[in-house]
Write a protein that holds these residues in place. Structure first.
Motif, PDB file in Angstrom:
ATOM      1  N   ILE A   1     -13.000 -10.647 -26.220  1.00 32.97           N
ATOM      2  CA  ILE A   1     -13.359 -10.977 -27.743  1.00 32.97           C
ATOM      3  C   ILE A   1     -12.566 -12.331 -28.157  1.00 32.97           C
ATOM      4  O   ILE A   1     -11.344 -12.113 -28.387  1.00 32.97           O
ATOM      5  CB  ILE A   1     -13.227  -9.920 -28.932  1.00 32.97           C
ATOM      6  CG1 ILE A   1     -13.894  -8.706 -28.390  1.00 32.97           C
ATOM      7  CG2 ILE A   1     -13.796 -10.499 -30.188  1.00 32.97           C
ATOM      8  CD1 ILE A   1     -13.541  -7.394 -29.205  1.00 32.97           C
ATOM      9  N   ASP A   2     -13.069 -13.470 -27.931  1.00 31.57           N
ATOM     10  CA  ASP A   2     -12.280 -14.646 -28.256  1.00 31.57           C
ATOM     11  C   ASP A   2     -13.179 -15.794 -28.549  1.00 31.57           C
ATOM     12  O   ASP A   2     -14.388 -16.086 -27.974  1.00 31.57           O
ATOM     13  CB  ASP A   2     -11.437 -14.924 -27.007  1.00 31.57           C
ATOM     14  CG  ASP A   2     -10.352 -16.027 -27.144  1.00 31.57           C
ATOM     15  OD1 ASP A   2     -10.411 -17.093 -27.853  1.00 31.57           O
ATOM     16  OD2 ASP A   2      -9.374 -15.842 -26.997  1.00 31.57           O
ATOM     17  N   ASP A   3     -12.797 -16.639 -29.581  1.00 30.42           N
ATOM     18  CA  ASP A   3     -13.766 -17.615 -29.773  1.00 30.42           C
ATOM     19  C   ASP A   3     -13.732 -18.964 -28.810  1.00 30.42           C
ATOM     20  O   ASP A   3     -14.631 -19.664 -29.277  1.00 30.42           O
ATOM     21  CB  ASP A   3     -13.723 -17.904 -31.542  1.00 30.42           C
ATOM     22  CG  ASP A   3     -12.100 -18.509 -31.887  1.00 30.42           C
ATOM     23  OD1 ASP A   3     -11.153 -17.888 -31.239  1.00 30.42           O
ATOM     24  OD2 ASP A   3     -12.019 -19.649 -32.098  1.00 30.42           O
ATOM     25  N   SER A   4     -12.866 -18.725 -28.234  1.00 27.88           N
ATOM     26  CA  SER A   4     -12.790 -19.783 -27.361  1.00 27.88           C
ATOM     27  C   SER A   4     -13.394 -19.881 -26.017  1.00 27.88           C
ATOM     28  O   SER A   4     -13.390 -18.853 -25.092  1.00 27.88           O
ATOM     29  CB  SER A   4     -11.076 -20.130 -26.816  1.00 27.88           C
ATOM     30  OG  SER A   4     -10.957 -20.902 -25.523  1.00 27.88           O
TER      31      SER A   4
ATOM     32  N   LEU B   1      -8.379  -8.726 -26.960  1.00 27.58           N
ATOM     33  CA  LEU B   1      -8.700  -9.206 -28.303  1.00 27.58           C
ATOM     34  C   LEU B   1      -7.896 -10.572 -28.635  1.00 27.58           C
ATOM     35  O   LEU B   1      -6.623 -10.261 -28.791  1.00 27.58           O
ATOM     36  CB  LEU B   1      -8.585  -8.135 -29.103  1.00 27.58           C
ATOM     37  CG  LEU B   1      -8.845  -8.394 -30.782  1.00 27.58           C
ATOM     38  CD1 LEU B   1     -10.278  -8.811 -30.909  1.00 27.58           C
ATOM     39  CD2 LEU B   1      -8.629  -6.913 -31.307  1.00 27.58           C
ATOM     40  N   ASP B   2      -8.621 -11.588 -28.896  1.00 22.27           N
ATOM     41  CA  ASP B   2      -7.848 -12.635 -29.553  1.00 22.27           C
ATOM     42  C   ASP B   2      -7.402 -12.443 -31.058  1.00 22.27           C
ATOM     43  O   ASP B   2      -8.062 -11.535 -31.810  1.00 22.27           O
ATOM     44  CB  ASP B   2      -8.740 -13.974 -29.653  1.00 22.27           C
ATOM     45  CG  ASP B   2      -7.990 -15.167 -29.966  1.00 22.27           C
ATOM     46  OD1 ASP B   2      -6.769 -15.315 -29.696  1.00 22.27           O
ATOM     47  OD2 ASP B   2      -8.543 -16.034 -30.576  1.00 22.27           O
TER      48      ASP B   2
ATOM     49  N   VAL C   1     -12.873 -13.192 -39.351  1.00 24.36           N
ATOM     50  CA  VAL C   1     -12.170 -11.895 -38.699  1.00 24.36           C
ATOM     51  C   VAL C   1     -11.240 -12.124 -37.808  1.00 24.36           C
ATOM     52  O   VAL C   1     -11.474 -12.761 -36.880  1.00 24.36           O
ATOM     53  CB  VAL C   1     -13.344 -11.042 -38.266  1.00 24.36           C
ATOM     54  CG1 VAL C   1     -12.645  -9.567 -38.101  1.00 24.36           C
ATOM     55  CG2 VAL C   1     -14.570 -11.015 -39.268  1.00 24.36           C
ATOM     56  N   ASN C   2      -9.864 -11.752 -38.154  1.00 25.29           N
ATOM     57  CA  ASN C   2      -8.879 -11.917 -37.154  1.00 25.29           C
ATOM     58  C   ASN C   2      -8.883 -10.535 -36.348  1.00 25.29           C
ATOM     59  O   ASN C   2      -9.340  -9.520 -36.432  1.00 25.29           O
ATOM     60  CB  ASN C   2      -7.669 -12.327 -37.661  1.00 25.29           C
ATOM     61  CG  ASN C   2      -7.087 -11.070 -38.815  1.00 25.29           C
ATOM     62  OD1 ASN C   2      -6.857  -9.935 -38.430  1.00 25.29           O
ATOM     63  ND2 ASN C   2      -6.636 -11.339 -39.891  1.00 25.29           N
ATOM     64  N   GLY C   3      -8.073 -10.788 -35.345  1.00 25.69           N
ATOM     65  CA  GLY C   3      -7.749  -9.687 -34.180  1.00 25.69           C
ATOM     66  C   GLY C   3      -7.345  -8.345 -34.769  1.00 25.69           C
ATOM     67  O   GLY C   3      -7.746  -7.070 -34.388  1.00 25.69           O
ATOM     68  N   TYR C   4      -6.400  -8.549 -35.707  1.00 29.89           N
ATOM     69  CA  TYR C   4      -5.904  -7.189 -36.312  1.00 29.89           C
ATOM     70  C   TYR C   4      -6.907  -6.451 -36.916  1.00 29.89           C
ATOM     71  O   TYR C   4      -7.009  -5.234 -36.722  1.00 29.89           O
ATOM     72  CB  TYR C   4      -4.639  -7.685 -37.617  1.00 29.89           C
ATOM     73  CG  TYR C   4      -3.494  -8.566 -37.068  1.00 29.89           C
ATOM     74  CD1 TYR C   4      -2.865  -7.942 -36.051  1.00 29.89           C
ATOM     75  CD2 TYR C   4      -3.269  -9.630 -37.519  1.00 29.89           C
ATOM     76  CE1 TYR C   4      -1.537  -8.391 -35.684  1.00 29.89           C
ATOM     77  CE2 TYR C   4      -2.030 -10.344 -37.258  1.00 29.89           C
ATOM     78  CZ  TYR C   4      -1.399  -9.738 -36.230  1.00 29.89           C
ATOM     79  OH  TYR C   4      -0.084 -10.431 -35.698  1.00 29.89           O
TER      80      TYR C   4
END
Length: 385
Positions: free
Chosen positions: A267-270, A311-312, A318-321
């Motif tokens: 899961i990473d937006d890059s 997980l990024d 939404v952030n990884g945490y």
């Protein structure tokens, strides 16, 4: 194409009735969702499109043709190449006397009702594009539905849904229990057991209503207090296509072999990070799924059930945490290894990642040997790795 809003949309349907239109009415929301309504002499005879055409077809068949086993119906890619594949399938079942005319009528009426409702919901939040196509496909329809009656049902159902405080919730969303510990203190053990079994993010509200033998409105309304308290969350889930017959069928052994190969999710937006991960993992014989939209992470993970998740940490919206904490509240991912990827390797980040339930923590300067080492540490992998 003419841009219209809710009132204009109603007018477009009414115009098609008044001029005894024969052809197709194509509609599309600003988000790109498409619906097609098929007319014959001013009456709607079928409709296709929307978010879950395969789920819808399965559900209506289960509801009105319970003796049919949809999982045993196999299609070729040619069968579903038509936009109105679902109608053709109904027609075929009727010709083979596997379903009756009354069942066809019920499925047609309910298909139209659902698609018109979804269209009305979209039209109240964004503009809708409309375009007519004079091409007549259904020359001899199996069922004729009064467009005026359908539009009245659409207005009534949308009015009831809105007045129940559900305007922002689509019946195509799936409820998932994200805070079971809160629910356990609020309901009886039997009710809690039903929630755990049914509210798992795999069934849409419409599918859930069918399982409970109720209308979708009271079912959703009964869940609303739990949704507002944050005990239950509504998520978007993907469609479930019917099985397609392939030219080269795999043996049971090869199918079992494929399903036993570990699946890695990233899961990473890059797109660059996802591409690097794929280039590392796929040649090693592992399966790989990338998720660049964090908002879509949960339904995709529920669908694919990966063996390990990378997980990024820093992503928009939404952030990884938050994703990690959410996953840990779902029993399906309680023990799934979750490895946090980050560009800042600080002590505070490591502590916080541990608090939300991450399994490991590694730098975003991705190296093939480190990725493989982490995977081998937490899951069983093919010998060749």
């Amino acid at each position: 194409m003419e841009k219209i809003v809710a009132t204009g949309l109603i007018n477009e349907f009414q115009n098609c009735t008044q001029i005894q239109y024969s052809g197709q009415l194509h509609t599309q929301s600003a988000k790109g969702v498409k619906w097609t309504f098929y007319y014959r002499l001013g009456r709607i005879v079928w409709a296709t499109g929307g978010n879950h055409p395969f789920r819808r077809w399965r559900r209506l068949i289960a509801q009105y043709c319970p003796s049919l086993e949809t999982e045993k119906i196999q299609l070729s890619s040619q069968d579903i190449s038509r936009d109105y594949w679902d109608y053709c399938l109904l027609e075929n079942l009727y010709e083979k006397q596997q379903i009756k005319r009354e069942q066809v009528n019920l499925i047609v009426e309910n298909t139209l009702a659902e698609l018109l409702f979804d269209l009305a919901q979209q039209a109240n939040f964004s503009s809708i594009s409309c375009e007519r196509s004079q091409k007549v496909i259904l020359e001899t329809p199996m069922s004729f539905t009064s467009a005026d009656t359908s539009l009245k049902q659409m207005r009534d159902s949308w009015k009831n849904w809105s007045e129940a405080g559900l305007a922002n919730f689509s019946p195509n969303f799936a409820p998932i229990l994200i805070r079971p510990e809160l629910l356990q203190n609020q309901v009886s053990p039997s009710v809690y057991k039903n929630f755990i079994t049914l509210i798992n993010g795999k069934h849409t509200l419409r599918e859930l209503a069918l399982k409970m033998k109720q209308n979708v409105l009271p079912v959703t309304r009964s869940l609303l207090p739990y949704i507002l308290k944050g005990t239950i969350e509504l998520v978007e889930i993907s469609d479930l296509p019917l099985p397609i017959i392939k030219v080269h069928n795999q043996s049971n052994n090869s199918k079992a072999k494929i399903s036993s190969i570990p699946l890695v999710a990233c899961i990473d937006d890059s797109s660059q990070v996802c591409q690097i991960m794929e280039q590392i993992l796929v040649p090693k014989g592992l399966r790989f799924v990338q998720i660049q939209d964090a908002l879509q992470a949960l339904p995709i993970l529920i669908e694919h059930k990966p063996d390990i998740i990378f997980l990024d940490l820093i992503m928009p919206v939404v952030n990884g945490y938050e994703i990690c904490a959410q996953l840990r509240r779902i029993s399906l991912f309680a023990n799934t290894p979750i490895i946090i990827l980050t560009g800042s390797d600080g002590l505070l980040d490591r502590v916080r990642a541990k608090v939300v339930g991450s399994t490991g923590f590694m730098s975003k300067l991705i190296a093939a040997d480190k990725i493989i080492d982490v995977i081998k540490k937490y899951i069983s992998v093919p010998v060749k790795i």
